[in-house]
Design a protein around this motif. Structure first.
Motif, PDB file in Angstrom:
ATOM      1  N   GLU A 106       0.821  -1.211   0.000  1.00  0.00           N
ATOM      2  CA  GLU A 106       0.000   0.000   0.000  1.00  0.00           C
ATOM      3  C   GLU A 106       0.860   1.268   0.000  1.00  0.00           C
ATOM      4  O   GLU A 106       0.414   2.331  -0.430  1.00  0.00           O
ATOM      5  CB  GLU A 106      -0.945   0.009   1.214  1.00  0.00           C
ATOM      6  CG  GLU A 106      -2.031  -1.063   1.177  1.00  0.00           C
ATOM      7  CD  GLU A 106      -1.547  -2.470   1.512  1.00  0.00           C
ATOM      8  OE1 GLU A 106      -0.360  -2.645   1.869  1.00  0.00           O
ATOM      9  OE2 GLU A 106      -2.359  -3.411   1.408  1.00  0.00           O
ATOM     10  N   LYS A 107       2.099   1.141   0.473  1.00  0.00           N
ATOM     11  CA  LYS A 107       3.005   2.289   0.476  1.00  0.00           C
ATOM     12  C   LYS A 107       3.282   2.730  -0.975  1.00  0.00           C
ATOM     13  O   LYS A 107       3.499   3.911  -1.251  1.00  0.00           O
ATOM     14  CB  LYS A 107       4.314   1.893   1.175  1.00  0.00           C
ATOM     15  CG  LYS A 107       5.231   3.033   1.463  1.00  0.00           C
ATOM     16  CD  LYS A 107       4.699   3.918   2.563  1.00  0.00           C
ATOM     17  CE  LYS A 107       5.554   5.153   2.734  1.00  0.00           C
ATOM     18  NZ  LYS A 107       4.981   6.070   3.711  1.00  0.00           N
ATOM     19  N   GLY A 108       3.269   1.762  -1.891  1.00  0.00           N
ATOM     20  CA  GLY A 108       3.482   2.076  -3.300  1.00  0.00           C
ATOM     21  C   GLY A 108       2.379   2.969  -3.841  1.00  0.00           C
ATOM     22  O   GLY A 108       2.603   3.902  -4.621  1.00  0.00           O
ATOM     23  N   LEU A 109       1.160   2.688  -3.369  1.00  0.00           N
ATOM     24  CA  LEU A 109      -0.005   3.465  -3.788  1.00  0.00           C
ATOM     25  C   LEU A 109       0.116   4.916  -3.316  1.00  0.00           C
ATOM     26  O   LEU A 109      -0.069   5.862  -4.086  1.00  0.00           O
ATOM     27  CB  LEU A 109      -1.227   2.803  -3.143  1.00  0.00           C
ATOM     28  CG  LEU A 109      -2.577   2.897  -3.778  1.00  0.00           C
ATOM     29  CD1 LEU A 109      -2.510   2.425  -5.205  1.00  0.00           C
ATOM     30  CD2 LEU A 109      -3.556   2.031  -2.977  1.00  0.00           C
ATOM     31  N   LEU A 110       0.463   5.059  -2.034  1.00  0.00           N
ATOM     32  CA  LEU A 110       0.620   6.413  -1.491  1.00  0.00           C
ATOM     33  C   LEU A 110       1.766   7.112  -2.216  1.00  0.00           C
ATOM     34  O   LEU A 110       1.686   8.307  -2.519  1.00  0.00           O
ATOM     35  CB  LEU A 110       0.905   6.358   0.019  1.00  0.00           C
ATOM     36  CG  LEU A 110      -0.183   5.728   0.898  1.00  0.00           C
ATOM     37  CD1 LEU A 110       0.176   5.848   2.378  1.00  0.00           C
ATOM     38  CD2 LEU A 110      -1.549   6.359   0.664  1.00  0.00           C
TER      39      LEU A 110
END
Ligand code: NAD
Length: 361
Positions: free
Chosen positions: A89-93
Protein backbone atom coordinates in the motif's frame (compact mmCIF):
# COMPACT_ATOMS: atom_id res chain seq x y z
CA UNK A 1 -3.76 11.41 -31.13
CA UNK A 2 -1.05 9.49 -29.30
CA UNK A 3 -2.17 7.93 -26.01
CA UNK A 4 0.98 7.42 -23.97
CA UNK A 5 -0.12 5.32 -20.99
CA UNK A 6 1.76 3.60 -18.16
CA UNK A 7 0.08 0.38 -17.00
CA UNK A 8 0.69 -0.88 -13.45
CA UNK A 9 -1.21 -4.15 -12.98
CA UNK A 10 -0.12 -4.58 -9.37
CA UNK A 11 -1.23 -7.58 -7.31
CA UNK A 12 -4.05 -10.12 -7.03
CA UNK A 13 -6.87 -9.35 -9.45
CA UNK A 14 -5.11 -6.10 -10.47
CA UNK A 15 -3.43 -7.58 -13.58
CA UNK A 16 -6.65 -9.43 -14.56
CA UNK A 17 -8.92 -6.38 -14.54
CA UNK A 18 -6.21 -4.17 -16.03
CA UNK A 19 -5.80 -6.55 -18.97
CA UNK A 20 -9.49 -6.03 -19.86
CA UNK A 21 -9.22 -2.27 -19.37
CA UNK A 22 -6.26 -2.23 -21.79
CA UNK A 23 -8.25 -4.36 -24.24
CA UNK A 24 -10.97 -1.68 -24.22
CA UNK A 25 -8.43 1.13 -24.54
CA UNK A 26 -6.83 -0.53 -27.57
CA UNK A 27 -10.25 -1.13 -29.10
CA UNK A 28 -11.25 2.52 -28.68
CA UNK A 29 -7.92 3.64 -30.14
CA UNK A 30 -8.39 1.45 -33.18
CA UNK A 31 -11.95 2.61 -33.78
CA UNK A 32 -11.16 6.34 -33.46
CA UNK A 33 -7.70 6.08 -35.10
CA UNK A 34 -5.55 6.99 -32.10
CA UNK A 35 -2.15 5.47 -31.45
CA UNK A 36 -1.65 3.75 -28.07
CA UNK A 37 1.85 3.62 -26.63
CA UNK A 38 1.82 1.42 -23.53
CA UNK A 39 4.62 0.94 -21.04
CA UNK A 40 4.43 -1.44 -18.09
CA UNK A 41 5.81 -0.99 -14.60
CA UNK A 42 5.90 -2.49 -11.12
CA UNK A 43 3.99 -1.29 -8.07
CA UNK A 44 2.96 -2.85 -4.75
CA UNK A 45 3.67 -6.42 -3.65
CA UNK A 46 5.03 -7.53 -7.02
CA UNK A 47 7.45 -4.58 -6.93
CA UNK A 48 8.66 -5.59 -3.43
CA UNK A 49 9.19 -9.16 -4.62
CA UNK A 50 11.16 -8.06 -7.69
CA UNK A 51 13.00 -4.94 -6.48
CA UNK A 52 12.69 -4.83 -2.68
CA UNK A 53 10.58 -1.65 -2.65
CA UNK A 54 6.82 -1.05 -3.27
CA UNK A 55 7.45 2.05 -5.41
CA UNK A 56 10.65 1.60 -7.46
CA UNK A 57 12.36 4.68 -8.89
CA UNK A 58 11.90 3.23 -12.37
CA UNK A 59 8.12 3.30 -11.85
CA UNK A 60 8.28 6.92 -10.73
CA UNK A 61 10.27 7.77 -13.88
CA UNK A 62 7.84 5.94 -16.20
CA UNK A 63 4.85 7.64 -14.55
CA UNK A 64 6.43 11.07 -14.99
CA UNK A 65 6.99 10.35 -18.70
CA UNK A 66 3.49 8.98 -19.41
CA UNK A 67 0.44 11.13 -20.21
CA UNK A 68 -1.68 9.02 -17.86
CA UNK A 69 -1.29 5.99 -15.57
CA UNK A 70 -3.67 3.04 -15.36
CA UNK A 71 -3.41 1.05 -12.14
CA UNK A 72 -4.99 -2.26 -11.09
CA UNK A 73 -4.72 -2.83 -7.34
CA UNK A 74 -2.04 -3.59 -4.78
CA UNK A 75 -1.92 -5.81 -1.69
CA UNK A 76 -0.55 -9.26 -0.90
CA UNK A 77 -1.24 -11.18 2.30
CA UNK A 78 2.42 -12.13 2.69
CA UNK A 79 3.22 -8.50 3.57
CA UNK A 80 0.37 -8.06 6.10
CA UNK A 81 2.78 -8.08 9.06
CA UNK A 82 5.44 -5.93 7.37
CA UNK A 83 6.19 -2.39 8.65
CA UNK A 84 4.34 0.41 6.77
CA UNK A 85 7.40 1.28 4.64
CA UNK A 86 7.59 -2.29 3.30
CA UNK A 87 3.90 -2.79 2.54
CA UNK A 88 2.42 -2.81 -0.98
CA UNK A 89 0.00 0.00 0.00
CA UNK A 90 3.00 2.29 0.48
CA UNK A 91 3.48 2.08 -3.30
CA UNK A 92 0.00 3.47 -3.79
CA UNK A 93 0.62 6.41 -1.49
CA UNK A 94 4.00 6.90 -3.20
CA UNK A 95 2.69 7.12 -6.76
CA UNK A 96 -0.19 9.40 -5.77
CA UNK A 97 2.27 11.74 -4.10
CA UNK A 98 4.83 11.54 -6.95
CA UNK A 99 2.19 12.44 -9.54
CA UNK A 100 0.72 15.10 -7.25
CA UNK A 101 -2.79 13.79 -7.86
CA UNK A 102 -4.66 15.57 -5.09
CA UNK A 103 -8.30 15.12 -6.17
CA UNK A 104 -9.75 11.63 -6.29
CA UNK A 105 -13.07 11.39 -8.14
CA UNK A 106 -15.18 8.34 -7.35
CA UNK A 107 -18.46 8.26 -9.28
CA UNK A 108 -21.19 6.09 -7.75
CA UNK A 109 -24.17 5.20 -9.92
CA UNK A 110 -26.98 2.74 -9.40
CA UNK A 111 -27.52 1.33 -12.91
CA UNK A 112 -31.23 0.51 -13.44
CA UNK A 113 -30.38 -3.05 -14.56
CA UNK A 114 -28.33 -3.70 -11.39
CA UNK A 115 -30.72 -2.53 -8.67
CA UNK A 116 -31.24 -6.11 -7.50
CA UNK A 117 -27.48 -6.54 -7.01
CA UNK A 118 -27.58 -4.04 -4.14
CA UNK A 119 -28.58 -5.41 -0.73
CA UNK A 120 -30.61 -2.22 -0.20
CA UNK A 121 -34.23 -1.90 -1.27
CA UNK A 122 -34.57 -0.87 -4.92
CA UNK A 123 -36.61 2.25 -4.14
CA UNK A 124 -33.75 3.52 -1.95
CA UNK A 125 -30.92 3.06 -4.45
CA UNK A 126 -32.80 3.84 -7.65
CA UNK A 127 -31.58 7.11 -9.22
CA UNK A 128 -28.38 7.28 -7.16
CA UNK A 129 -25.83 9.32 -9.11
CA UNK A 130 -23.05 11.06 -7.22
CA UNK A 131 -19.33 11.75 -7.38
CA UNK A 132 -17.31 11.52 -4.20
CA UNK A 133 -14.42 13.98 -4.46
CA UNK A 134 -11.79 12.87 -1.97
CA UNK A 135 -8.68 14.90 -1.13
CA UNK A 136 -5.86 12.45 -1.84
CA UNK A 137 -2.42 13.72 -0.90
CA UNK A 138 -2.95 15.32 2.52
CA UNK A 139 -4.52 14.57 5.87
CA UNK A 140 -3.75 11.80 8.32
CA UNK A 141 -2.32 9.34 5.76
CA UNK A 142 0.63 11.66 5.12
CA UNK A 143 0.91 13.86 8.23
CA UNK A 144 3.96 13.83 10.49
CA UNK A 145 4.95 13.11 13.21
CA UNK A 146 3.81 9.53 12.91
CA UNK A 147 4.97 6.19 14.29
CA UNK A 148 4.98 3.85 17.26
CA UNK A 149 7.39 4.51 20.14
CA UNK A 150 8.11 2.98 23.54
CA UNK A 151 7.43 -0.50 24.85
CA UNK A 152 5.01 -2.32 27.10
CA UNK A 153 2.62 -0.03 28.97
CA UNK A 154 4.58 2.96 27.59
CA UNK A 155 3.88 2.07 23.94
CA UNK A 156 2.41 5.01 22.11
CA UNK A 157 1.23 5.47 18.51
CA UNK A 158 0.87 8.83 16.78
CA UNK A 159 -0.63 9.94 13.48
CA UNK A 160 -1.11 13.56 12.50
CA UNK A 161 -3.97 15.03 10.53
CA UNK A 162 -2.80 18.18 8.78
CA UNK A 163 -4.40 20.37 6.14
CA UNK A 164 -3.31 23.72 4.81
CA UNK A 165 -5.58 26.32 3.23
CA UNK A 166 -4.15 25.81 -0.32
CA UNK A 167 -4.72 22.05 -0.09
CA UNK A 168 -8.39 22.56 0.75
CA UNK A 169 -8.83 25.32 -1.82
CA UNK A 170 -7.47 23.34 -4.77
CA UNK A 171 -9.60 20.24 -4.21
CA UNK A 172 -12.66 22.46 -3.66
CA UNK A 173 -11.93 24.12 -7.01
CA UNK A 174 -12.19 20.68 -8.63
CA UNK A 175 -15.47 19.85 -6.86
CA UNK A 176 -17.48 23.01 -7.57
CA UNK A 177 -16.98 23.08 -11.38
CA UNK A 178 -17.95 19.39 -11.46
CA UNK A 179 -21.18 20.25 -9.65
CA UNK A 180 -21.81 23.06 -12.13
CA UNK A 181 -21.95 20.51 -14.96
CA UNK A 182 -24.37 18.31 -12.95
CA UNK A 183 -27.12 19.03 -10.41
CA UNK A 184 -25.27 22.02 -8.90
CA UNK A 185 -24.96 20.76 -5.35
CA UNK A 186 -21.89 20.16 -3.17
CA UNK A 187 -22.10 18.45 0.21
CA UNK A 188 -18.90 19.02 2.18
CA UNK A 189 -18.25 16.34 4.79
CA UNK A 190 -16.17 16.91 7.92
CA UNK A 191 -16.04 16.37 11.68
CA UNK A 192 -15.99 20.03 12.67
CA UNK A 193 -17.79 19.39 15.97
CA UNK A 194 -14.60 17.67 17.22
CA UNK A 195 -11.60 18.41 14.96
CA UNK A 196 -9.91 21.79 14.40
CA UNK A 197 -8.72 20.35 11.13
CA UNK A 198 -12.33 20.03 10.03
CA UNK A 199 -13.12 23.54 11.24
CA UNK A 200 -10.51 24.88 8.81
CA UNK A 201 -11.88 22.56 6.11
CA UNK A 202 -15.41 23.94 6.57
CA UNK A 203 -14.24 27.56 6.64
CA UNK A 204 -12.18 27.27 3.43
CA UNK A 205 -14.82 25.29 1.50
CA UNK A 206 -17.39 27.96 2.44
CA UNK A 207 -15.08 30.68 1.13
CA UNK A 208 -14.41 28.88 -2.17
CA UNK A 209 -18.17 28.31 -2.58
CA UNK A 210 -18.61 32.10 -2.97
CA UNK A 211 -16.79 31.84 -6.32
CA UNK A 212 -19.58 29.51 -7.48
CA UNK A 213 -22.85 31.25 -6.50
CA UNK A 214 -24.89 29.00 -8.80
CA UNK A 215 -23.83 25.89 -6.83
CA UNK A 216 -25.59 25.08 -3.54
CA UNK A 217 -23.32 24.07 -0.66
CA UNK A 218 -24.31 22.19 2.47
CA UNK A 219 -22.15 20.73 5.24
CA UNK A 220 -22.57 17.36 6.88
CA UNK A 221 -20.75 15.61 9.71
CA UNK A 222 -19.05 12.42 8.58
CA UNK A 223 -20.96 10.14 10.95
CA UNK A 224 -24.29 11.47 9.67
CA UNK A 225 -23.03 11.21 6.08
CA UNK A 226 -22.27 7.50 6.58
CA UNK A 227 -25.92 7.07 7.56
CA UNK A 228 -27.45 9.34 4.89
CA UNK A 229 -25.54 7.57 2.10
CA UNK A 230 -27.56 4.47 2.92
CA UNK A 231 -30.85 6.11 3.94
CA UNK A 232 -31.14 8.66 1.17
CA UNK A 233 -28.34 8.37 -1.41
CA UNK A 234 -30.26 10.35 -4.04
CA UNK A 235 -29.82 13.54 -2.01
CA UNK A 236 -26.11 13.63 -2.94
CA UNK A 237 -24.64 15.13 -6.09
CA UNK A 238 -20.99 16.00 -5.29
CA UNK A 239 -19.63 14.82 -1.93
CA UNK A 240 -16.43 16.73 -1.09
CA UNK A 241 -14.31 15.40 1.73
CA UNK A 242 -10.82 14.87 3.14
CA UNK A 243 -8.60 11.86 2.57
CA UNK A 244 -9.55 9.33 5.27
CA UNK A 245 -13.26 10.19 5.40
CA UNK A 246 -13.41 9.81 1.60
CA UNK A 247 -11.62 6.48 1.73
CA UNK A 248 -14.14 5.08 4.18
CA UNK A 249 -17.32 6.66 2.78
CA UNK A 250 -16.61 5.67 -0.80
CA UNK A 251 -16.69 1.96 0.07
CA UNK A 252 -20.35 2.51 0.94
CA UNK A 253 -20.70 3.32 -2.73
CA UNK A 254 -20.13 -0.38 -3.37
CA UNK A 255 -23.36 -1.18 -1.57
CA UNK A 256 -25.23 1.33 -3.71
CA UNK A 257 -23.70 0.24 -7.04
CA UNK A 258 -24.18 -3.46 -6.29
CA UNK A 259 -20.50 -4.44 -6.14
CA UNK A 260 -17.19 -2.81 -5.37
CA UNK A 261 -16.01 -4.20 -8.71
CA UNK A 262 -18.24 -1.63 -10.44
CA UNK A 263 -16.56 1.49 -9.09
CA UNK A 264 -14.00 3.43 -11.17
CA UNK A 265 -11.85 6.32 -9.99
CA UNK A 266 -9.81 9.17 -11.41
CA UNK A 267 -7.10 10.92 -9.41
CA UNK A 268 -6.26 14.31 -10.87
CA UNK A 269 -3.29 16.63 -10.38
CA UNK A 270 -1.95 19.53 -12.39
CA UNK A 271 -3.78 20.71 -15.50
CA UNK A 272 -1.83 21.18 -18.73
CA UNK A 273 -2.33 24.26 -20.93
CA UNK A 274 -4.48 22.07 -23.22
CA UNK A 275 -6.92 21.53 -20.34
CA UNK A 276 -5.93 17.84 -19.97
CA UNK A 277 -5.28 16.63 -16.43
CA UNK A 278 -2.31 14.69 -15.06
CA UNK A 279 -4.14 11.57 -13.96
CA UNK A 280 -3.93 8.21 -12.25
CA UNK A 281 -6.86 5.92 -13.04
CA UNK A 282 -7.76 2.85 -10.98
CA UNK A 283 -10.76 0.89 -9.80
CA UNK A 284 -11.73 1.53 -6.17
CA UNK A 285 -11.41 -2.13 -5.15
CA UNK A 286 -8.33 -3.86 -3.75
CA UNK A 287 -6.41 -6.93 -4.88
CA UNK A 288 -9.21 -9.33 -3.78
CA UNK A 289 -6.93 -12.27 -2.87
CA UNK A 290 -9.99 -14.50 -2.37
CA UNK A 291 -10.76 -14.52 -6.12
CA UNK A 292 -7.34 -13.73 -7.64
CA UNK A 293 -6.21 -15.81 -10.62
CA UNK A 294 -9.68 -17.26 -11.24
CA UNK A 295 -10.90 -15.06 -14.12
CA UNK A 296 -13.87 -14.12 -11.90
CA UNK A 297 -13.18 -10.49 -11.05
CA UNK A 298 -15.50 -7.79 -12.33
CA UNK A 299 -13.41 -5.58 -14.68
CA UNK A 300 -16.03 -2.83 -15.08
CA UNK A 301 -14.48 -0.58 -12.41
CA UNK A 302 -11.16 -0.78 -14.28
CA UNK A 303 -12.88 -0.26 -17.64
CA UNK A 304 -14.83 2.72 -16.24
CA UNK A 305 -11.46 4.11 -15.15
CA UNK A 306 -10.35 3.99 -18.81
CA UNK A 307 -13.44 6.04 -19.71
CA UNK A 308 -12.39 8.59 -17.08
CA UNK A 309 -8.84 8.60 -18.50
CA UNK A 310 -10.12 9.31 -22.00
CA UNK A 311 -12.22 12.20 -20.68
CA UNK A 312 -9.85 13.86 -18.20
CA UNK A 313 -6.33 13.15 -19.51
CA UNK A 314 -7.02 13.10 -23.26
CA UNK A 315 -10.17 15.29 -23.54
CA UNK A 316 -11.72 12.56 -25.75
CA UNK A 317 -15.32 13.00 -24.60
CA UNK A 318 -16.96 11.05 -27.43
CA UNK A 319 -14.73 8.03 -26.84
CA UNK A 320 -15.29 8.21 -23.07
CA UNK A 321 -19.05 8.36 -23.53
CA UNK A 322 -18.91 5.35 -25.89
CA UNK A 323 -17.16 3.27 -23.21
CA UNK A 324 -19.72 4.28 -20.59
CA UNK A 325 -22.63 3.48 -22.90
CA UNK A 326 -21.04 0.09 -23.65
CA UNK A 327 -20.73 -0.67 -19.92
CA UNK A 328 -24.46 0.05 -19.52
CA UNK A 329 -25.28 -2.19 -22.48
CA UNK A 330 -23.25 -5.07 -21.03
CA UNK A 331 -25.00 -4.65 -17.68
CA UNK A 332 -28.40 -4.71 -19.39
CA UNK A 333 -27.41 -7.88 -21.28
CA UNK A 334 -27.03 -9.71 -17.94
CA UNK A 335 -23.70 -11.29 -19.03
CA UNK A 336 -21.90 -10.09 -15.91
CA UNK A 337 -19.50 -11.51 -13.33
CA UNK A 338 -20.62 -13.43 -10.23
CA UNK A 339 -20.40 -10.44 -7.84
CA UNK A 340 -23.41 -8.90 -9.66
CA UNK A 341 -25.43 -12.08 -9.08
CA UNK A 342 -26.54 -12.75 -12.68
CA UNK A 343 -29.59 -14.99 -13.16
CA UNK A 344 -27.65 -17.26 -15.56
CA UNK A 345 -24.09 -18.56 -15.50
CA UNK A 346 -21.66 -15.78 -14.54
CA UNK A 347 -19.40 -14.35 -17.23
CA UNK A 348 -15.62 -14.39 -16.81
CA UNK A 349 -13.46 -11.29 -16.46
CA UNK A 350 -12.28 -11.78 -20.02
CA UNK A 351 -15.77 -12.25 -21.44
CA UNK A 352 -16.93 -8.99 -19.86
CA UNK A 353 -13.96 -7.16 -21.43
CA UNK A 354 -14.77 -8.68 -24.83
CA UNK A 355 -18.46 -7.77 -24.46
CA UNK A 356 -17.62 -4.14 -23.73
CA UNK A 357 -15.49 -4.02 -26.90
CA UNK A 358 -18.30 -5.63 -28.90
CA UNK A 359 -20.81 -3.11 -27.54
CA UNK A 360 -18.52 -0.22 -28.54
CA UNK A 361 -18.72 -1.68 -32.04
P1 NAD B 1 -10.91 -5.84 -1.74
O1 NAD B 1 -11.53 -4.69 -2.43
O2 NAD B 1 -9.70 -6.41 -2.36
O3 NAD B 1 -11.99 -7.01 -1.59
C1 NAD B 1 -13.18 -6.86 -0.80
C2 NAD B 1 -14.22 -7.89 -1.30
O4 NAD B 1 -14.72 -7.45 -2.56
C3 NAD B 1 -13.66 -9.28 -1.52
O5 NAD B 1 -14.64 -10.24 -1.18
C4 NAD B 1 -13.40 -9.34 -3.02
O6 NAD B 1 -13.49 -10.63 -3.59
C5 NAD B 1 -14.49 -8.43 -3.56
N1 NAD B 1 -14.05 -7.74 -4.77
C6 NAD B 1 -13.15 -6.73 -4.86
N2 NAD B 1 -12.97 -6.36 -6.12
C7 NAD B 1 -13.77 -7.15 -6.87
C8 NAD B 1 -14.00 -7.25 -8.27
N3 NAD B 1 -13.39 -6.45 -9.16
N4 NAD B 1 -14.89 -8.19 -8.69
C9 NAD B 1 -15.51 -8.99 -7.83
N5 NAD B 1 -15.34 -8.94 -6.49
C10 NAD B 1 -14.46 -8.03 -6.02
O7 NAD B 1 -10.59 -5.34 -0.24
P2 NAD B 1 -9.85 -6.12 0.96
O8 NAD B 1 -10.19 -7.57 0.92
O9 NAD B 1 -10.13 -5.31 2.16
O10 NAD B 1 -8.30 -5.95 0.64
C11 NAD B 1 -7.50 -6.92 -0.04
C12 NAD B 1 -6.12 -6.32 -0.29
O11 NAD B 1 -6.24 -5.19 -1.18
C13 NAD B 1 -5.44 -5.78 0.97
O12 NAD B 1 -4.07 -6.08 0.88
C14 NAD B 1 -5.69 -4.28 0.91
O13 NAD B 1 -4.69 -3.54 1.58
C15 NAD B 1 -5.63 -4.04 -0.58
N6 NAD B 1 -6.38 -2.85 -1.06
C16 NAD B 1 -5.83 -2.19 -2.11
C17 NAD B 1 -6.52 -1.12 -2.67
C18 NAD B 1 -5.94 -0.48 -3.89
O14 NAD B 1 -5.03 -1.02 -4.50
N7 NAD B 1 -6.44 0.67 -4.31
C19 NAD B 1 -7.77 -0.74 -2.17
C20 NAD B 1 -8.31 -1.46 -1.10
C21 NAD B 1 -7.61 -2.53 -0.56
Amino acid sequence: MELNVLVLGGDGIGPEVTREAVRVLRHVAEKWHHRVRLTEGLLGGIAIQKTGTPFPEETARLAAEADATLLGAVGLAEFDQAPPEKRPEKGLLGIRQALGVYANLRPVRAYPSQLDASPLKNHLVEGTDMIIVRELTGGIYYGTPRGITGEGAETRAVNTMTYTRPEIERVSRVAFPLARARRKKVTSVDKSNVLENSQLWRRVVTEVAREFPDVALDHMLVDNCAMQLILNPRRFDIVLTENMFGDILSDEGAVLAGSIGMLPSASLGARRPSGAWTGLYEPVHGSAPDIAGQNKANPLGAIGSVAAMLAYSFSLQEEAAAVETAIEAVLRSGRVTADLRPSGAPATTEQVGESVCAAIG
